[in-house]
Design an enzyme around this catalytic site. Structure first.
Site, PDB file in Angstrom:
ATOM      1  N   GLU A  19       0.845  -1.120  -0.156  1.00  0.00           N
ATOM      2  CA  GLU A  19      -0.118   0.120  -0.011  1.00  0.00           C
ATOM      3  C   GLU A  19       1.032   1.391  -0.050  1.00  0.00           C
ATOM      4  O   GLU A  19       2.101   1.172   0.123  1.00  0.00           O
ATOM      5  CB  GLU A  19      -0.906  -0.124   1.122  1.00  0.00           C
ATOM      6  CG  GLU A  19      -1.845  -1.310   1.172  1.00  0.00           C
ATOM      7  CD  GLU A  19      -2.848  -1.076   2.158  1.00  0.00           C
ATOM      8  OE1 GLU A  19      -4.108  -1.281   2.005  1.00  0.00           O
ATOM      9  OE2 GLU A  19      -2.877  -0.607   3.190  1.00  0.00           O
TER      10      GLU A  19
ATOM     11  N   HIS B  22      -8.580   9.827   4.936  1.00  0.00           N
ATOM     12  CA  HIS B  22      -8.403   8.750   3.644  1.00  0.00           C
ATOM     13  C   HIS B  22      -8.673   9.530   2.372  1.00  0.00           C
ATOM     14  O   HIS B  22      -9.679  10.126   2.143  1.00  0.00           O
ATOM     15  CB  HIS B  22      -9.168   7.763   3.893  1.00  0.00           C
ATOM     16  CG  HIS B  22      -8.615   6.672   3.266  1.00  0.00           C
ATOM     17  ND1 HIS B  22      -8.810   6.273   1.849  1.00  0.00           N
ATOM     18  CD2 HIS B  22      -8.109   5.430   3.541  1.00  0.00           C
ATOM     19  CE1 HIS B  22      -7.941   5.018   1.422  1.00  0.00           C
ATOM     20  NE2 HIS B  22      -7.612   4.772   2.520  1.00  0.00           N
TER      21      HIS B  22
ATOM     22  N   ARG C 294      -0.882   8.996   2.923  1.00  0.00           N
ATOM     23  CA  ARG C 294      -2.276   9.186   2.735  1.00  0.00           C
ATOM     24  C   ARG C 294      -2.774  10.765   2.610  1.00  0.00           C
ATOM     25  O   ARG C 294      -3.532  11.254   2.053  1.00  0.00           O
ATOM     26  CB  ARG C 294      -3.131   8.582   3.836  1.00  0.00           C
ATOM     27  CG  ARG C 294      -2.927   6.964   3.700  1.00  0.00           C
ATOM     28  CD  ARG C 294      -4.054   6.191   4.504  1.00  0.00           C
ATOM     29  NE  ARG C 294      -4.359   4.903   4.429  1.00  0.00           N
ATOM     30  CZ  ARG C 294      -4.988   4.005   5.226  1.00  0.00           C
ATOM     31  NH1 ARG C 294      -5.255   4.573   6.344  1.00  0.00           N
ATOM     32  NH2 ARG C 294      -4.900   2.781   5.025  1.00  0.00           N
TER      33      ARG C 294
ATOM     34  N   HIS D 291     -11.107   9.356   8.343  1.00  0.00           N
ATOM     35  CA  HIS D 291     -10.897   8.038   8.519  1.00  0.00           C
ATOM     36  C   HIS D 291     -10.163   7.273   9.690  1.00  0.00           C
ATOM     37  O   HIS D 291     -10.596   6.105  10.203  1.00  0.00           O
ATOM     38  CB  HIS D 291     -10.144   7.700   7.246  1.00  0.00           C
ATOM     39  CG  HIS D 291      -9.775   5.999   7.181  1.00  0.00           C
ATOM     40  ND1 HIS D 291     -10.737   5.048   7.218  1.00  0.00           N
ATOM     41  CD2 HIS D 291      -8.629   5.288   7.331  1.00  0.00           C
ATOM     42  CE1 HIS D 291     -10.261   3.862   6.883  1.00  0.00           C
ATOM     43  NE2 HIS D 291      -9.065   4.079   7.237  1.00  0.00           N
TER      44      HIS D 291
ATOM     45  N   ARG E  12      -0.952   8.038   9.885  1.00  0.00           N
ATOM     46  CA  ARG E  12      -0.746   6.384   9.872  1.00  0.00           C
ATOM     47  C   ARG E  12      -0.455   5.963   8.610  1.00  0.00           C
ATOM     48  O   ARG E  12      -1.065   5.992   7.760  1.00  0.00           O
ATOM     49  CB  ARG E  12      -1.988   5.835  10.531  1.00  0.00           C
ATOM     50  CG  ARG E  12      -2.089   4.409  10.316  1.00  0.00           C
ATOM     51  CD  ARG E  12      -3.334   3.746  10.990  1.00  0.00           C
ATOM     52  NE  ARG E  12      -4.477   3.960  10.364  1.00  0.00           N
ATOM     53  CZ  ARG E  12      -4.870   3.325   9.426  1.00  0.00           C
ATOM     54  NH1 ARG E  12      -4.405   2.172   9.027  1.00  0.00           N
ATOM     55  NH2 ARG E  12      -6.091   3.431   8.621  1.00  0.00           N
TER      56      ARG E  12
END
Length: 485
Positions: free
Chosen positions: A123, A264, A305, A366, A401
Site C-alpha cells: 500500500e 483517507h 495518505r 478515516h 498513519r
C-alpha cells in the site's frame, strides 16, 4: 458465550476482574490474552459487528523477515512525519510475527502463494509488500475469528447495546484509581449519541437510554474506537463518538494529539446515505490510478495518505468538482474480481463496474492518530485504567498513519495491556524476524491464558520458547538517516 442484547434493559450493578469497553480487535485480543479464570465483562455500544475493526479492507502489516526491520521502521516514521514514538514503533514491528501467528492459529485465513507461504500486498508509502490480507475484507476476517474465539470462553460476558458513560473511582493514598465503569443500556438509535449526552451531563436526558448501572473491576480497558461518529462524512461507524477522550478530559486523564485526524484519500462518492464506503489503499498498491475530470493522472498514488488526500483536494479545487476518479484499468481483471470483489460489489450498487469504468472518490475522515495517552504497556495516566486501539495514543502513528499498521498496532498493544494487568510488568519484545511465520501459537510461560487453551484445543499451540532481545539497531540513528534521505 453469545452476546446479550441489553437494549433499554434495567440492569443491576455487577463486578468482575476486567471490564473492556469495546469489542473490536483490541478488546477481543486482550480478553484472549488474559488467564482462563479471569472474569471479564465486555461492552459493545451497538451490535458487536458495528466496530471499525470489521471495516478494515487492505490488510495487516507484518515483518516478513528480520532484514526488513529498518525499512519498515523508516516507512512508518516517514508516513508519521517523524513525530512517532520510536519505542512504540520498535515494539510493534518486532511483535508483529507473534500476532500474525496467533491469528493464523485461531483460524484467520490469510491469502497464500502457491508454495503455501503468506502472500503480501503493498500500500501507499510502503517500500515493499509486507501486508497480509484476506481479499478486501481483512478486518472482517480477523475480527470475526477473534469474536468466535471469545464467544467460546465461559469467563467472558459480552453486553450488546451498552454504552460506557463514565468511570468509577477509588482513592488509594490520595491517588484516584479507576475501579470500573458506569454503563447505560441504549437502543440502536441512542447508540449514536456521545457519552456526554447519554450520561445526562448536558442537562438533558437522552431518548433511548435506560438507567445507568455500575460495573466494578480491578482493571479497565478502553478499546472503544475513534471519533468518526462526530463527522458528517466518515468511513467509521457512527457509534464511534470519542467517548473515552471525553471521559478522560473530565477526570484529568492525559490525552495526546487530539488534533491528529487522518483523512483517507479515497472514500466512494456515492448517492447512498450513511457512512462513506472506503476504497482501500491496496487498490492503488495493486496499480489503480487517480484521474482528474479530464481523465489525466495527476499524482503519485503511493505517497502517504495525507499527501495523496491533499493532492485530490487541490485537483478538485482546480476542476471545480466535488470528486475525482479512481481507475482500475491498470489492475488485472483477476485481481479486481478476486482481491477486490467486495469493493466491486459495493460499486455495482451505484451502477458502476470497476472492471470497465473509473469510480468517483473523495477524501473523507478515516482514522484518529491521537487519543488517550498510554505508555508501552497501554497503561493510561490513571492507575487501573488501560487503553488500546484507536482510542489510545501510544505514538506509533505519529502525525499520519502508515497504511495497515492500525490492526497490528491494536493487537500488539492490547496483548501488552493484558500482560501488564496480570503481571504488573512489561511483556518482553521479540527479536526482529522471530518467531517463524508458521501459524503456531507460542504458549505463555504459565500456559493458563484463554488463547493457550483454545490453541491447544485447535492443535495449533507449541511450547517452543519465544526469542526475546533488544532493539536490533539504534532506532534514533534510523530516524536521522531516514530524515536525511
Amino acid at each position: 458465550m453469545e452476546p446479550m442484547d441489553m437494549t433499554s434493559a434495567n440492569v443491576e450493578n455487577m463486578a468482575c476482574d476486567v471490564v473492556i469497553a469495546g469489542c473490536g480487535v483490541a478488546g477481543l485480543y486482550a480478553a484472549l490474552n488474559l488467564p482462563e479464570d479471569t472474569q471479564i465483562v465486555m461492552l459493545s455500544k451497538g451490535r458487536v459487528d458495528e466496530c471499525d475493526s470489521m471495516l478494515a479492507q487492505g490488510g495487516i502489516c507484518v515483518l516478513p523477515e528480520g532484514d526488513d526491520y529498518e525499512a519498515f521502521f523508516t516507512d512508518t516514521l516517514r508516513a508519521g512525519h517523524f513525530e512517532n514514538r520510536r519505542e512504540s514503533v520498535d515494539i510493534m514491528i518486532r511483535s508483529s510475527r507473534t500476532v500474525i501467528d496467533d491469528l493464523l492459529a485461531l483460524g484467520v485465513d490469510f491469502e497464500r502463494k502457491l508454495d503455501g507461504t503468506l502472500d503480501f500486498t503493498r500500500e501507499g508509502a510502503h517500500s515493499r509488500p509486507r501486508i497480509a490480507f484476506h481479499a478486501d475484507i481483512t478486518g472482517k476476517e480477523i475480527t470475526t475469528k477473534l469474536l468466535d474465539a471469545v464467544r467460546r470462553l465461559p469467563n467472558v460476558k459480552i453486553l450488546e447495546h451498552v454504552a460506557m458513560v463514565d468511570i468509577l473511582l477509588e482513592s488509594h493514598d490520595g491517588v484516584d484509581t479507576c475501579a470500573g465503569v458506569v454503563a447505560v443500556p441504549v437502543t440502536e438509535e441512542a447508540s449514536l449519541d456521545p457519552a456526554d449526552e447519554l450520561s445526562g451531563t448536558l442537562g438533558k436526558s437522552a431518548d433511548g437510554a435506560a438507567a445507568p448501572f455500575n460495573i466494578r473491576a480491578t482493571h479497565t480497558l478502553w478499546a472503544c474506537g475513534g471519533i468518526g461518529g462526530v463527522y458528517d462524512h466518515s468511513t467509521n461507524y457512527p457509534q464511534l463518538t470519542g467517548d473515552a477522550c471525553y471521559i478522560a478530559t473530565q477526570h484529568g486523564i492525559a490525552c495526546e494529539h487530539l488534533d491528529y485526524v487522518q483523512i483517507h484519500p479515497t472514500g466512494l462518492a456515492s448517492p447512498q446515505p450513511g457512512r462513506t464506503f472506503l476504497i482501500s489503499e491496496s487498490c492503488r498498491g495493486e496499480g489503480a490510478v487517480l484521474l482528474n475530470q479530464a481523465g489525466e493522472r495527476f499524482t503519485d498514488e503511493l505517497q502517504p495518505r495525507d499527501v495523496v488526500a491533499a493532492a485530490i483536494r487541490s485537483q478538485m479545487k482546480k476542476d471545480g468538482s466535488d470528486h475525482e476518479w479512481l481507475s482500475f484499468a491498470p489492475v488485472p481483471r483477476d485481481v479486481i474480481c478476486g482481491h477486490f470483489a467486495n469493493i466491486r460489489a459495493r460499486c455495482l450498487e451505484d451502477g458502476r463496474d470497476i472492471v470497465d469504468e473509473p469510480i468517483p472518490v473523495v477524501p473523507t475522515q478515516h482514522y484518529f492518530m491521537g487519543g488517550v495517552w498510554v505508555n508501552r504497556d497501554s497503561a493510561t495516566s490513571m492507575p487501573g485504567l488501560y487503553a488500546a486501539g484507536e482510542t489510545s495514543c501510544n505514538g506509533v502513528h505519529g502525525k499520519n498513519r502508515l497504511a495497515s499498521n492500525s490492526l497490528l498496532e491494536s493487537l500488539v498493544f492490547a496483548r501488552r495491556a493484558a500482560y501488564s494487568m496480570v503481571h504488573g510488568a512489561s511483556l518482553g519484545v521479540e527479536r526482529a524476524g522471530e518467531p517463524a511465520l508458521d501459524g503456531a501459537h507460542r504458549l505463555s510461560a504459565a500456559g493458563n491464558l484463554s488463547i493457550d487453551a483454545l490453541c491447544r484445543e485447535f492443535g495449533t499451540a507449541v511450547s517452543e520458547p519465544v526469542a526475546y532481545g533488544d532493539a536490533p539497531m539504534d532506532i534514533e540513528t534510523i530516524n536521522a538517516d531516514a530524515k536525511e534521505a
